[in-house]
Motif scaffolding. Structure first.
Motif, PDB file in Angstrom:
ATOM      1  N   GLY A 151       0.807  -1.210   0.000  1.00  0.00           N
ATOM      2  CA  GLY A 151       0.000   0.000   0.000  1.00  0.00           C
ATOM      3  C   GLY A 151       0.846   1.267   0.000  1.00  0.00           C
ATOM      4  N   LEU A 152       0.188   2.382  -0.245  1.00  0.00           N
ATOM      5  CA  LEU A 152       0.863   3.677  -0.222  1.00  0.00           C
ATOM      6  C   LEU A 152       1.290   3.993   1.211  1.00  0.00           C
ATOM      7  CD1 LEU A 152      -1.634   5.595  -2.542  1.00  0.00           C
ATOM      8  CD2 LEU A 152       0.592   4.651  -3.174  1.00  0.00           C
ATOM      9  N   ASN A 153       2.544   4.442   1.372  1.00  0.00           N
ATOM     10  CA  ASN A 153       3.068   4.642   2.722  1.00  0.00           C
ATOM     11  C   ASN A 153       3.793   5.974   2.917  1.00  0.00           C
ATOM     12  OD1 ASN A 153       5.310   4.075   1.152  1.00  0.00           O
ATOM     13  ND2 ASN A 153       6.276   2.714   2.655  1.00  0.00           N
ATOM     14  N   TYR A 154       3.711   6.862   1.906  1.00  0.00           N
ATOM     15  CA  TYR A 154       4.386   8.159   2.022  1.00  0.00           C
ATOM     16  C   TYR A 154       3.431   9.210   1.498  1.00  0.00           C
ATOM     17  CZ  TYR A 154       8.319  11.431   2.144  1.00  0.00           C
ATOM     18  OH  TYR A 154       9.159  12.477   2.444  1.00  0.00           O
ATOM     19  N   GLY A 155       2.850   9.986   2.410  1.00  0.00           N
ATOM     20  CA  GLY A 155       1.789  10.892   1.999  1.00  0.00           C
ATOM     21  C   GLY A 155       0.562  10.100   1.591  1.00  0.00           C
ATOM     22  N   VAL A 156      -0.218  10.657   0.669  1.00  0.00           N
ATOM     23  CA  VAL A 156      -1.454   9.982   0.258  1.00  0.00           C
ATOM     24  C   VAL A 156      -1.330   9.275  -1.084  1.00  0.00           C
ATOM     25  CG1 VAL A 156      -2.885  11.609   1.563  1.00  0.00           C
ATOM     26  CG2 VAL A 156      -2.315  12.102  -0.832  1.00  0.00           C
ATOM     27  N   ASP A 157      -0.208   9.486  -1.792  1.00  0.00           N
ATOM     28  CA  ASP A 157      -0.144   8.921  -3.141  1.00  0.00           C
ATOM     29  C   ASP A 157       1.244   8.401  -3.525  1.00  0.00           C
ATOM     30  OD1 ASP A 157       1.156  11.318  -3.283  1.00  0.00           O
ATOM     31  OD2 ASP A 157      -0.173  12.234  -4.777  1.00  0.00           O
ATOM     32  N   GLN A 158       2.125   8.165  -2.545  1.00  0.00           N
ATOM     33  CA  GLN A 158       3.470   7.687  -2.852  1.00  0.00           C
ATOM     34  C   GLN A 158       3.796   6.431  -2.042  1.00  0.00           C
ATOM     35  OE1 GLN A 158       6.540  10.923  -3.149  1.00  0.00           O
ATOM     36  NE2 GLN A 158       4.818  12.257  -2.589  1.00  0.00           N
ATOM     37  N   ARG A 159       4.704   5.631  -2.574  1.00  0.00           N
ATOM     38  CA  ARG A 159       5.106   4.391  -1.899  1.00  0.00           C
ATOM     39  C   ARG A 159       6.601   4.174  -2.093  1.00  0.00           C
ATOM     40  NH1 ARG A 159       5.765  -1.042  -3.645  1.00  0.00           N
ATOM     41  NH2 ARG A 159       5.572  -2.529  -1.909  1.00  0.00           N
ATOM     42  N   TYR A 160       7.295   3.917  -1.009  1.00  0.00           N
ATOM     43  CA  TYR A 160       8.728   3.617  -1.055  1.00  0.00           C
ATOM     44  C   TYR A 160       9.008   2.424  -0.159  1.00  0.00           C
ATOM     45  CZ  TYR A 160       8.841   8.247  -3.110  1.00  0.00           C
ATOM     46  OH  TYR A 160       8.603   9.325  -3.922  1.00  0.00           O
ATOM     47  N   VAL A 161       9.909   1.556  -0.608  1.00  0.00           N
ATOM     48  CA  VAL A 161      10.232   0.341   0.139  1.00  0.00           C
ATOM     49  C   VAL A 161      11.709   0.294   0.492  1.00  0.00           C
ATOM     50  CG1 VAL A 161      10.254  -2.183   0.083  1.00  0.00           C
ATOM     51  CG2 VAL A 161       8.360  -0.924  -0.964  1.00  0.00           C
ATOM     52  N   TYR A 162      12.570   0.481  -0.515  1.00  0.00           N
ATOM     53  CA  TYR A 162      14.016   0.350  -0.327  1.00  0.00           C
ATOM     54  C   TYR A 162      14.686   1.388  -1.221  1.00  0.00           C
ATOM     55  CZ  TYR A 162      18.425  -2.151   0.471  1.00  0.00           C
ATOM     56  OH  TYR A 162      19.691  -2.499   0.866  1.00  0.00           O
ATOM     57  N   SER A 163      15.691   2.087  -0.712  1.00  0.00           N
ATOM     58  CA  SER A 163      16.210   3.256  -1.423  1.00  0.00           C
ATOM     59  C   SER A 163      16.895   2.919  -2.739  1.00  0.00           C
ATOM     60  CB  SER A 163      17.171   4.037  -0.518  1.00  0.00           C
ATOM     61  OG  SER A 163      18.288   3.244  -0.174  1.00  0.00           O
ATOM     62  N   ARG A 164      17.338   1.688  -2.916  1.00  0.00           N
ATOM     63  CA  ARG A 164      17.911   1.311  -4.223  1.00  0.00           C
ATOM     64  C   ARG A 164      16.841   1.372  -5.308  1.00  0.00           C
ATOM     65  NH1 ARG A 164      18.498  -3.910  -5.894  1.00  0.00           N
ATOM     66  NH2 ARG A 164      18.622  -4.670  -3.752  1.00  0.00           N
TER      67      ARG A 164
END
Length: 406
Positions: A50-63
């Motif tokens: 699911g989206l986890n940064y704000g309401v419309d962004q998703r990040y898992v691993y910086s690579r």
């Protein structure tokens, strides 16, 4: 996931794009975007994907991606009129283009020697790859690599003419536009298929970061490049992304000012060279002779325009010709003397920073003319730069005259 490119700013001026093209990605109230140092991000509470940064962004691993990465690519995509993919260096960006498209026959123009070394590395991976000159017949050529403006002279080539030739042969045209970033040039308007930049240079602009950019016409192609970057880990680091975004905020005003100063300095040096030559209509004064007689040539797109009156040059460069030029002297010793005695040009390699640099390219590339200096003009006053050159050229004359007496 939110779209990286914000269409609201497609028609805005470059200076506005530099400041606001990533506005749709803001999550915090920070006026200056914060540095992201985390390598991993907490999953959304409701579901792992699911989206986890704000309401419309998703990040898992910086690579794979991080907020600052997305902001930089959004800004660059709008500025370059394409879809930008960020890398850890300019040569890494160039290599990624070859890996993505796997050409079998490359037509290569005059270019930075590092590009030639990248192609050699690619040839080790894909044996049998041929490299021919850019003005050869394009028989079975599938990729044309063009640099404009050219390093180290700052002269430009007609992108549209090479685009027509490349496309007629079924080849892609890659344009290295490192020396003329937006708003100085927009290679897609002349028919380029891919644009590359060493972001270390003008996009970064402060001699404090390494990065590279590949810009494509389609989002699908950019996504493919991003996946390869994720697998290979060839992206830029967190600090470099933050530094680059900081630099992009002032890109338009920096490069236009540098370009204007360069055109004036080039005209000043070319005039010094010409005034030192005796003609039926002109006898140089002692001062004129001392100042300019050891200059052999000055090269830059602004002089190219005056000499050829080619309309493509102004069309291709609507806001200036770039801030790199080359100056040749009568001998190697003269070139090195100038490089070592200019006060307002640091004697160092690279280009595109806010400070002026002078580089003796033969020291890096044995095939380069040992009498040539590459000049990268910064944000210093033209008057101060002209005074510095005057003092140095007069000192050169005295030095060479004393040396001749020994």
């Amino acid at each position: 996931m939110v779209e990286i490119k914000n269409p609201l700013y497609n028609t805005a001026a470059p200076s506005t794009q530099s400041l606001h093209a990533d506005a749709h990605l803001r999550v915090t109230s920070d006026v200056t975007a914060p540095i992201n140092v985390s390598t991993t991000f907490e999953y959304a509470k409701n579901k792992v994907d699911g989206l986890n940064y704000g309401v419309d962004q998703r990040y898992v691993y910086s690579r794979e991606g991080m907020p600052m990465f997305t902001k930089v690519e959004a800004t660059l995509s709008t500025l370059t009129e394409g879809h930008a993919v960020l890398y850890g260096s300019g040569l890494t960006a160039a290599y990624s283009v070859l890996i993505e498209h796997r050409p079998k026959k490359i037509a290569l123009g005059q270019c930075y020697f590092g590009i030639k070394e990248v192609i050699k590395q690619y040839q080790r991976l894909v044996p049998g790859v041929q490299v021919v000159g850019i003005d050869c017949a394009y028989d079975k050529v599938d990729l044309v690599w063009l640099e404009s403006p050219i390093n180290p002279t700052g002269e430009v080539v007609d992108i549209s003419s090479y685009a027509l030739r490349a496309h007629a042969a079924g080849a892609l045209l890659v344009v290295d536009s490192t020396l003329a970033p937006p708003p100085l040039s927009y290679p897609f308007r002349q028919g380029a298929d891919i644009v590359v930049h060493s972001a270390t240079k003008y996009l970064g602009g402060h001699s404090d970061l390494l990065a590279g950019v590949v810009v494509t016409k389609s989002a699908k192609s950019a996504d493919s490049l991003r996946y390869s970057r994720y697998v290979l880990g060839t992206g830029a680091g967190s600090l470099e992304c933050w530094l680059l975004l900081r630099s992009l905020r002032t890109l338009s005003i920096r490069v236009q000012q540098q370009s204007q100063t360069t055109a004036r300095l080039v005209a000043f040096l070319e005039n010094a060279r010409r005034m030192a030559v005796a003609t039926p209509c002109h006898t140089p004064s002692e001062q004129e002779y001392k100042l300019g007689h050891r200059i052999a040539t000055v090269s830059h797109a602004s002089l190219q325009l005056c000499a050829t009156h080619c309309s493509f040059i102004e069309t291709q460069h609507p806001s200036g010709f770039g801030a790199v030029f080359a100056i040749r002297f009568a001998c190697k010793d003269s070139a090195l003397f100038v490089a070592r005695h200019l006060s307002l040009h640091r004697f160092a390699t690279s280009l595109g920073g806010v400070e002026s640099l002078v580089d003796w390219r033969h020291g890096w590339d044995s095939s380069a003319d040992p009498t040539l200096l590459r000049i990268s003009v910064g944000l210093e006053s033209f008057d101060d730069l002209a005074k510095d050159w005057t003092k140095t050229l007069l000192a050169l004359n005295d030095h060479m005259a004393a040396k001749a007496k020994i």
